[in-house]
Design a protein around this motif. Structure first.
Motif, PDB file in Angstrom:
ATOM      1  N   TYR A   1      20.597  13.953  92.493  1.00  0.00           N
ATOM      2  CA  TYR A   1      19.592  14.604  93.383  1.00  0.00           C
ATOM      3  C   TYR A   1      20.049  15.230  94.055  1.00  0.00           C
ATOM      4  N   ASP A   2      21.040  15.319  94.951  1.00  0.00           N
ATOM      5  CA  ASP A   2      21.512  16.142  95.834  1.00  0.00           C
ATOM      6  C   ASP A   2      22.203  17.384  95.026  1.00  0.00           C
ATOM      7  N   LYS A   3      22.917  17.208  93.797  1.00  0.00           N
ATOM      8  CA  LYS A   3      23.450  18.248  93.330  1.00  0.00           C
ATOM      9  C   LYS A   3      22.843  18.874  92.095  1.00  0.00           C
ATOM     10  N   GLY A   4      22.011  18.230  91.464  1.00  0.00           N
ATOM     11  CA  GLY A   4      21.301  18.676  90.284  1.00  0.00           C
ATOM     12  C   GLY A   4      21.636  17.703  89.256  1.00  0.00           C
ATOM     13  N   PHE A   5      20.539  17.585  88.183  1.00  0.00           N
ATOM     14  CA  PHE A   5      20.575  16.914  86.923  1.00  0.00           C
ATOM     15  C   PHE A   5      20.952  17.995  85.725  1.00  0.00           C
TER      16      PHE A   5
ATOM     17  N   VAL B   1      25.351   7.487  91.997  1.00  0.00           N
ATOM     18  CA  VAL B   1      25.219   8.281  90.770  1.00  0.00           C
ATOM     19  C   VAL B   1      24.014   8.863  90.873  1.00  0.00           C
ATOM     20  N   TYR B   2      22.811   8.499  91.414  1.00  0.00           N
ATOM     21  CA  TYR B   2      21.494   8.946  91.225  1.00  0.00           C
ATOM     22  C   TYR B   2      21.597   9.770  92.359  1.00  0.00           C
TER      23      TYR B   2
ATOM     24  N   SER C   1      15.074   6.144  93.048  1.00  0.00           N
ATOM     25  CA  SER C   1      15.079   6.386  94.434  1.00  0.00           C
ATOM     26  C   SER C   1      14.796   4.927  95.132  1.00  0.00           C
ATOM     27  N   LYS C   2      13.910   4.394  94.638  1.00  0.00           N
ATOM     28  CA  LYS C   2      13.487   3.224  95.490  1.00  0.00           C
ATOM     29  C   LYS C   2      14.439   1.995  95.359  1.00  0.00           C
ATOM     30  N   ALA C   3      15.581   2.226  94.350  1.00  0.00           N
ATOM     31  CA  ALA C   3      16.610   1.274  94.494  1.00  0.00           C
ATOM     32  C   ALA C   3      17.231   1.514  95.622  1.00  0.00           C
ATOM     33  N   ASN C   4      17.415   2.616  96.078  1.00  0.00           N
ATOM     34  CA  ASN C   4      18.134   2.896  97.283  1.00  0.00           C
ATOM     35  C   ASN C   4      17.523   2.703  98.663  1.00  0.00           C
ATOM     36  N   PRO C   5      17.672   1.465  99.455  1.00  0.00           N
ATOM     37  CA  PRO C   5      16.989   1.641 100.714  1.00  0.00           C
ATOM     38  C   PRO C   5      17.207   2.350 101.661  1.00  0.00           C
ATOM     39  N   SER C   6      18.102   3.165 101.523  1.00  0.00           N
ATOM     40  CA  SER C   6      18.521   4.382 102.632  1.00  0.00           C
ATOM     41  C   SER C   6      18.253   5.662 102.057  1.00  0.00           C
ATOM     42  N   PHE C   7      17.436   5.597 100.901  1.00  0.00           N
ATOM     43  CA  PHE C   7      17.213   6.957 100.389  1.00  0.00           C
ATOM     44  C   PHE C   7      16.283   8.000 100.967  1.00  0.00           C
ATOM     45  N   CYS C   8      15.359   7.599 101.773  1.00  0.00           N
ATOM     46  CA  CYS C   8      14.288   8.295 102.497  1.00  0.00           C
ATOM     47  C   CYS C   8      14.648   8.820 103.849  1.00  0.00           C
ATOM     48  N   THR C   9      15.504   9.726 103.808  1.00  0.00           N
ATOM     49  CA  THR C   9      16.077  10.205 105.011  1.00  0.00           C
ATOM     50  C   THR C   9      15.223  11.405 105.639  1.00  0.00           C
ATOM     51  N   LEU C  10      15.202  11.686 106.870  1.00  0.00           N
ATOM     52  CA  LEU C  10      14.274  12.492 107.270  1.00  0.00           C
ATOM     53  C   LEU C  10      14.398  13.745 106.565  1.00  0.00           C
TER      54      LEU C  10
END
Length: 132
Positions: free
Chosen positions: A36-40, A31-32, A101-110
């Motif tokens: 993040y990708d499409k807008g809040f 959901v987050y 974002s920190k709750a998602n270990p794969s969040f930090c993509t290049l």
């Protein structure tokens, strides 16, 4: 230290349809990531300007992904643009988004890190995109 994933931004948001998930007590990763990708926007902006949520989310992601930025200067610019106070921008905004974002270990993509680095000079100058 954040783990950097080489994957492109995920396109699979599970069965989430893009509405109402940000009001959950326990916000799910998909959901987050969707917002993040499409807008809040709409009810998922939680009463805040969607463009402010965009800025907060990128600054929160910067914290998660260990991208340094001049916090005091950018918060001054946020106050000048959107009002409120330092505590609101730090706690309600940036730190909330950092926790999500920190709750998602794969969040930090290049891709995300590059976007954040590209946005920070504009934020520092008080230029916040009007995306919504």
């Amino acid at each position: 230290m954040a783990t950097v994933s080489l994957n492109v931004v995920a396109q699979d948001y599970g069965n989430y349809l893009g509405k109402g998930g940000m009001s959950a007590y326990d916000i799910k990763r998909n959901v987050y990531e969707y917002h993040y990708d499409k807008g809040f926007t709409g009810e998922d902006a939680m009463g805040w300007d969607p463009n402010l949520q965009y800025a907060w989310s990128r600054l929160g992601a910067a914290k998660t992904c260990n991208v340094s930025y001049p916090s005091e200067k950018i918060i001054e610019q946020l106050i000048a643009k959107y009002g409120e106070n330092t505590l609101t921008h730090e706690m309600v905004g940036i730190n909330f988004h950092a926790a999500q974002s920190k709750a998602n270990p794969s969040f930090c993509t290049l891709t995300r890190i590059d976007e954040i680095k590209d946005l920070l000079p504009a934020f520092e100058a008080g230029n916040f995109p009007k995306k919504f």
